[in-house]
Design a protein around this motif. Structure first.
Motif, PDB file in Angstrom:
ATOM      1  N   ARG A  35      28.643  -3.084 -15.635  1.00 44.68           N
ATOM      2  CA  ARG A  35      28.066  -1.736 -15.633  1.00 44.68           C
ATOM      3  C   ARG A  35      27.637  -1.410 -14.208  1.00 44.68           C
ATOM      4  N   CYS A  36      28.167  -0.340 -13.652  1.00 47.95           N
ATOM      5  CA  CYS A  36      27.843   0.029 -12.271  1.00 47.95           C
ATOM      6  C   CYS A  36      26.474   0.700 -12.236  1.00 47.95           C
ATOM      7  N   SER A  37      25.614   0.178 -11.424  1.00 47.88           N
ATOM      8  CA  SER A  37      24.236   0.687 -11.374  1.00 47.88           C
ATOM      9  C   SER A  37      24.163   2.069 -10.747  1.00 47.88           C
ATOM     10  N   VAL A  38      25.131   2.399  -9.912  1.00 53.54           N
ATOM     11  CA  VAL A  38      25.090   3.698  -9.207  1.00 53.54           C
ATOM     12  C   VAL A  38      25.723   4.780 -10.090  1.00 53.54           C
ATOM     13  N   THR A  39      26.950   4.537 -10.421  1.00 52.44           N
ATOM     14  CA  THR A  39      27.671   5.573 -11.204  1.00 52.44           C
ATOM     15  C   THR A  39      27.464   5.425 -12.700  1.00 52.44           C
ATOM     16  N   ASN A  40      26.912   4.274 -13.094  1.00 48.00           N
ATOM     17  CA  ASN A  40      26.705   3.963 -14.509  1.00 48.00           C
ATOM     18  C   ASN A  40      28.027   3.858 -15.265  1.00 48.00           C
ATOM     19  N   ASN A  41      29.086   3.629 -14.527  1.00 48.42           N
ATOM     20  CA  ASN A  41      30.401   3.437 -15.168  1.00 48.42           C
ATOM     21  C   ASN A  41      30.464   2.063 -15.821  1.00 48.42           C
TER      22      ASN A  41
ATOM     23  N   THR B 216      32.762  -1.084 -17.278  1.00 49.90           N
ATOM     24  CA  THR B 216      34.071  -1.745 -17.327  1.00 49.90           C
ATOM     25  C   THR B 216      34.087  -2.634 -18.567  1.00 49.90           C
TER      26      THR B 216
END
Lengths: 182, 363
Positions: B334-340, B342
């Motif tokens: 889970r990307c902390s910046v974009t909240n994307n 995977t």
């Protein structure tokens, strides 16, 4: 007539059996004659007439059109007598002596032998007539049915009754003439 | 003979002649002998027919006799109807009902005979997966070692050579069924056709199932266990594979003969993957060998299951039953910046107990 019948039928359907016995009183002789006309002896014809009315009594609630009661009853009588004949396997034609319903009794005592012979011949010829013709003649002479009454029983238009009666008389006379000449 | 005169003659017998017609007829009959003869003939016929048809009267007692006949007929009918009635109903009604029941019974019997499979399932155990609570089943799932995300990854890498070995050795691993001992499974030797009855049985109470007709089918002699992709770990079998394609990972029990299965009990552990917890039977389906048609038929399917103790009340006749595992789509990163997010497909399985109840079919 159909109106009167309708009233009696309604009475009967409402549980008043006197309506039915009024109808019996009205049509019993016709039915008896219809059955006798099939060369059924008097005793059996009486039984069959009773059977016809018993059947009619139990089937009356099923009759939808009260105006056609006479024809409906005639139909029951016709089929009942036909069934009886089939069961008995009797011959269609019988000699006049075997037909008690000819009622040659008192009236005939005065009649001469020639008239007796004529009556026998006429009876034989009547038996040979087509069913429709015979029925129409029979109805005309039983209690002197009017054209209206015949038309309601046979479910035919009055004009047709008139024409058929005319032809029936003609046909019978032609046959009788042929016999007389032979 | 004159045709028009004949008409008038016939009309005269119906009394339908007008005065003019009557006088015309009378005049003609005086002069025409043939028409006179015809008239006489008709007159004779009319008279004789009147005699033939008239006086056909019924005796006066006819109506009375008819009344008696009809009333006796009504009585007869009533008696017949009374005799032909049961509890006030006409006899046809109970006969009809009995016929309907018979037909329905025969239909159900025939259906069950030819399609002896599914009954509506009842899953008694509805406890959702809760990592802090002890599972209601006797198997203490909470005592099982928790596998976290990192170890899983390590395991996936570490077990790869083993799996390769398995691949070199086709036919999967066939073992005798692990007989449950107490609250956990005992490890059994990897030998084919080992008599399971000889394997030591634990003293756990969960197997003292009080059912006179039911037996533990997985305990009967000659039962084999077969699995693909699973590895034994302590007292359980675990599956943890990260695969991109579709794989056939399963856990199977083979009975020596056809058995009538009534109930299946499965206890499972859980996976903890990057903070998300998954049941050991997260995505799977229980299938059985439909020997009549030579295929596998699904008994029960679990999608995103959260239960750790499964009790499946399904009926089927089979000699093989297996749990097929399907991949779970888990959050990989889970990307902390974009909240994307995977995601990745992971085959997750964790079986600590597998019990099959039913009866053997001897025929």
């Amino acid at each position: 007539m159909p109106l009167e019948d309708a009233i009696y039928i309604e009475q009967c359907k409402n549980g008043d059996s006197s309506g039915f016995y009024n109808l019996v009183n009205k049509y019993k002789d016709l039915i008896f004659a219809v059955i006798l006309q099939r060369n059924i002896d008097r005793n059996n014809a009486e039984d069959l007439t009773q059977e016809v009315f018993v059947k009619a009594y139990y089937s009356l609630p099923k009759l939808k059109n009260s105006d056609k009661f006479a024809g409906w009853l005639y139909g029951i009588a016709y089929h009942t007598s036909i069934d009886w004949i089939r069961k008995r396997k009797k011959e269609r034609t019988v000699s006049i002596e075997q037909v008690p319903n000819l009622n040659l009794g008192n009236d005939q005592q005065d009649a001469d032998e020639e008239q007796k012979e004529r009556m026998k011949t006429l009876h034989e010829e009547l038996q040979e007539l087509p069913e429709e013709t015979k029925s129409i003649l029979m109805l005309r002479y039983i209690d002197e049915f009017s054209y209206e009454k015949i038309s309601s029983v046979l479910n035919l238009p009055i004009s047709t009754v008139e024409t058929r009666l005319y032809r029936a008389r003609q046909l019978l006379r032609a046959r009788m003439t042929k016999r007389e000449c032979a | 003979m004159h045709k028009n005169i004949e008409k008038l003659i016939l009309k005269s017998f119906e009394n339908k002649l007008t005065q003019q017609e009557q006088s015309e007829l009378n005049d003609h009959l005086l002069v025409c002998a043939s028409c006179k003869a015809l008239f006489e003939g008709y007159k004779r016929d009319d008279l004789l027919m009147g005699r033939i048809f008239k006086n056909k009267k019924l005796p006066p007692e006819f109506i009375e006799n008819l009344k008696k006949e009809i009333s006796s007929g009504i009585q007869r009918k009533t008696i017949i109807n009374d005799n032909k009635s049961i509890f006030g109903m006409p006899i046809v009604v109970p006969i009809g009902l009995a016929a309907i029941f018979l037909i329905a019974f025969a239909g159900i019997f025939t259906y069950n005979y030819f399609f002896p499979t599914k009954q509506p399932s009842v899953n008694r155990q509805q406890t959702p997966m809760n990592l802090n609570n002890t599972n209601t089943s006797d198997t203490q799932i909470s005592e099982m070692p928790e596998i976290t995300a990192e170890p899983l990854k390590e395991k996936l890498t570490a077990e790869l050579p083993k799996e390769n070995k398995t691949a070199e050795n086709p036919g999967s691993c066939t073992e005798t069924l692990l007989v449950a001992a107490g609250k956990t499974w005992q490890t059994a030797k990897t030998v084919e056709n080992v008599d399971t009855a000889s394997v030591k049985q634990g003293s756990g109470t969960r197997f003292d199932y009080n059912a006179s007709k039911e037996i533990r089918l997985d305990k009967i002699k000659g039962v084999k266990m077969k699995y693909e992709g699973f590895v034994k770990e302590n007292s359980r079998y675990v599956l943890s594979k990260s695969e991109s394609g579709a794989k056939n990972y399963y856990f199977e029990i083979i009975f020596p003969k056809k058995a009538e299965i009534n109930r299946i009990v499965v206890d499972t552990g859980y996976w903890n993957y990057k903070g998300e917890t998954y049941s050991g039977m997260y995505n799977c389906q229980i299938v059985y060998d439909n020997f009549k048609f030579g295929n596998w038929r699904v008994l029960k399917t679990y999608n995103k299951n959260k239960l750790l103790h499964l009790e499946i009340k399904e009926k089927c006749s089979t000699d093989k039953i297996k749990i097929e595992f399907r991949p779970a789509l888990v959050i990989e990163e889970r990307c902390s910046v974009t909240n994307n997010i995977t995601t990745t497909n992971v085959y997750l399985g964790n079986i600590s107990n597998f019990e099959v109840y039913g009866c053997e079919i001897t025929k």
